[in-house]
Scaffold this active site. Structure first.
Site, PDB file in Angstrom:
ATOM      1  N   TYR A 169       0.852  -1.186   0.000  1.00  0.00           N
ATOM      2  CA  TYR A 169       0.000   0.000   0.000  1.00  0.00           C
ATOM      3  C   TYR A 169       0.889   1.236   0.000  1.00  0.00           C
ATOM      4  CZ  TYR A 169      -4.333   2.547   0.912  1.00  0.00           C
ATOM      5  OH  TYR A 169      -5.426   3.360   0.818  1.00  0.00           O
ATOM      6  N   TYR A 199      -5.635   4.666  -7.819  1.00  0.00           N
ATOM      7  CA  TYR A 199      -5.860   4.649  -6.374  1.00  0.00           C
ATOM      8  C   TYR A 199      -7.200   4.015  -6.077  1.00  0.00           C
ATOM      9  CZ  TYR A 199      -6.034   6.319  -1.530  1.00  0.00           C
ATOM     10  OH  TYR A 199      -6.109   6.400  -0.155  1.00  0.00           O
TER      11      TYR A 199
END
Lengths: 396, 135
Positions: A296, A346
């Site tokens: 992440y 994203y």
């Protein structure tokens, strides 16, 4: 004896919509596009789906996010598992975890996990959805108003402050962050799905405008409209399905807590430390066995601190660890091979997970990296919530 | 493009629960919550102590001293009333709790993690805000 959940489940389907400034579709419609693609990809029939887990993204907070009504929009009947989950960026990994546990215990057979978001409208600023300043009352009530009064706005602030703390404690530099941004952009040039495919240099990185020091624009993730869905099935069933199975070898979570007082190091010690023990333990591997990472990367700093907390290097040594470019193409630890949230798209925790599935199947094309052991992580809040998956094309 | 109306910074407004904090600020005293059972100090206001979950607490005057835990220099204009660049700073009070604030009396370039600071009051018509300056 191996953990009962090691290789109990597998990712059997993947659907990714076009990403970025794509207008004219609601989050529900993006979600339906991704779910349709995932079902087709898996070779399953619509009626085979008996579980649905959803994660709404930022539109779940600011309006327009997917809800449990998605079940009916998708025409999914007689589900045996359904929930709307939110542990921020760790949710995608968590959805896969709960799906795997349900499947391993006979509560469901094929579970769709979907993330969808559509915060961008035509002409809107990319950061507006996450900045929050537009939603602050002129007179916020109580002590919570101290944040707004100090000009503490949005996710960028929390991560800038965390990165600053790391720099002060350990001598981490802007160059250390920059090499991560540059490496991921190199990967993105090989990903046709990526929003940002123009190569960047360290000079470009340093020249990019400050958002909040120590974060340049190129330290910060993109914002995207789009959706990603994955299907989790039992490992046994996945073996005979349309796509090469990506086995879920280990799973873990970590949520360290931050009471906002002395003695807490939430800026530099993350939930990855806790999740690593559980996930590596279940998988029977350690950081030395990991052949690629899908981490992440809401910010460059998140990648650096996550590597430390998984034990790839000692605490505080993330900067020197990455500075030889080992995370980029041709490096010894290929990381965020699709470009990640910084350069590709994203979709919260679905960004690393979607790339991990592509890589686990060996479908990465020019950017395919060694995929025997893939560490895939999700992180949410300001380094507050963490989910981990250890994935592999091998069921042993 | 029309000019936006004059916008002011979001100034907090006291509520019943946090009134002792704001009253103390008006008097130039940093008054925060302390657990009546385990004696842990806490910020911001909340009913329960996060250390022992007691719901018994008192308001007590803190020293007003602390150190810079971390900070950032904001360049992005999120809110029209904030002139950029400005610092956003977390101060760790000597009593333990951390407070989100801005440093005054120091240039942004001279702010350092670990710098000792002391509370400094920014007065508005009906509210006073705790800022901090180098000690």
């Amino acid at each position: 004896m191996a953990h009962a959940l090691r290789n109990a489940g597998a990712i059997s389907g993947l659907g990714i919509t076009p990403m970025g400034r794509i207008y004219g579709k609601s989050a529900t419609e993006f979600a339906a596009d991704a779910v349709r693609a995932a079902i087709a990809d898996s070779g399953l029939k619509h009626d085979d789906i008996d579980g649905l887990l959803i994660n709404a993204g930022i539109t779940g907070n600011i309006g327009g996010g997917i809800t449990l009504g998605l079940q009916n929009y998708l025409g999914l009947k007689n589900l045996r598992l359904l929930n709307h989950m939110n542990a921020a960026g760790s949710t995608a990994a968590q959805m896969v975890q709960y799906a795997t546990m349900a499947i391993a215990n006979g509560m469901a057979r094929h579970v769709v996990c979907v993330f969808s978001d559509a915060p961008l409208t035509e002409g809107s600023k990319t950061g507006a959805a996450y900045g929050g300043a537009g939603r602050i009352a002129p007179r916020p009530r109580g002590m919570a108003g101290l944040y707004a009064a100090a000009g503490y706005f949005g996710a960028n602030t929390g991560y800038a402050l965390a990165a600053q703390r790391h720099m002060a404690m350990y001598g981490t530099t802007q160059d250390h962050f920059g090499i991560i941004a540059v490496g991921q952009r190199q990967w993105a040039t090989m990903n046709p799905m990526a929003q940002m495919r123009e190569p960047i240099t360290m000079e470009d990185y340093h020249a990019s405008r400050w958002v909040i020091e120590p974060l340049h624009l190129l330290d910060c993730c993109l914002v995207s409209n789009g959706a990603v869905a994955v299907i989790v099935s039992s490992a046994d069933e996945a073996k005979s399905m349309a796509q090469p199975p990506v086995y879920i070898r280990g799973m873990g979570q970590g949520h360290p807590g931050d009471t906002g007082r002395a003695g807490n190091d939430a800026e530099t010690e993350t939930g990855a430390k806790i999740a690593a023990r559980t996930a590596f333990g279940m998988a029977g591997v350690g950081p030395e066995d990991v052949t690629q990472c899908q981490l992440y990367d809401c910010y460059t700093y998140t990648v650096l601190v996550t590597l430390e907390d998984y034990g790839f290097c000692k605490k505080g040594e993330g900067g020197p660890f990455v500075e030889d470019g080992k995370l980029g193409p041709g490096g010894s630890l290929p990381t965020n091979t699709g470009g990640g949230e910084l350069s590709a798209y994203y979709m919260w925790g679905m960004t690393p997970l979607s790339e991990a599935v592509i890589q686990g199947r060996g479908q990465g094309g020019d950017r395919q990296a060694k995929n025997d052991v893939i560490l895939c992580t999700g992180n949410g809040g300001t380094l507050a919530y963490h989910g981990a998956l250890i994935l592999s094309p091998h069921a042993n | 493009m029309t000019q936006p109306a004059q916008v002011t910074k979001p100034l907090p407004e006291a509520d019943d629960a946090s009134k002792p904090f704001w009253d103390g600020a008006m008097e130039g005293r940093l008054v925060i919550l302390r657990c009546a059972d385990c004696k842990a100090w806490r910020m911001p206001w909340r009913h329960h102590c996060d250390q022992c979950l007691s719901d018994r607490s008192t308001w007590e005057q803190a020293s007003g001293r602390g150190v810079v835990r971390t900070f950032g220099i904001m360049h992005q204009k999120y809110h029209p009333a904030f002139e950029v660049p400005y610092n956003v700073t977390i101060v760790e009070l000597a009593e333990g709790p951390r407070i989100t604030t801005n440093l005054v009396g120091v240039s942004n370039a001279d702010i350092r993690v670990g710098m000792p600071v002391v509370v400094d009051w920014e007065r508005h018509s009906d509210i006073t805000l705790p800022k901090f300056r180098p000690a």
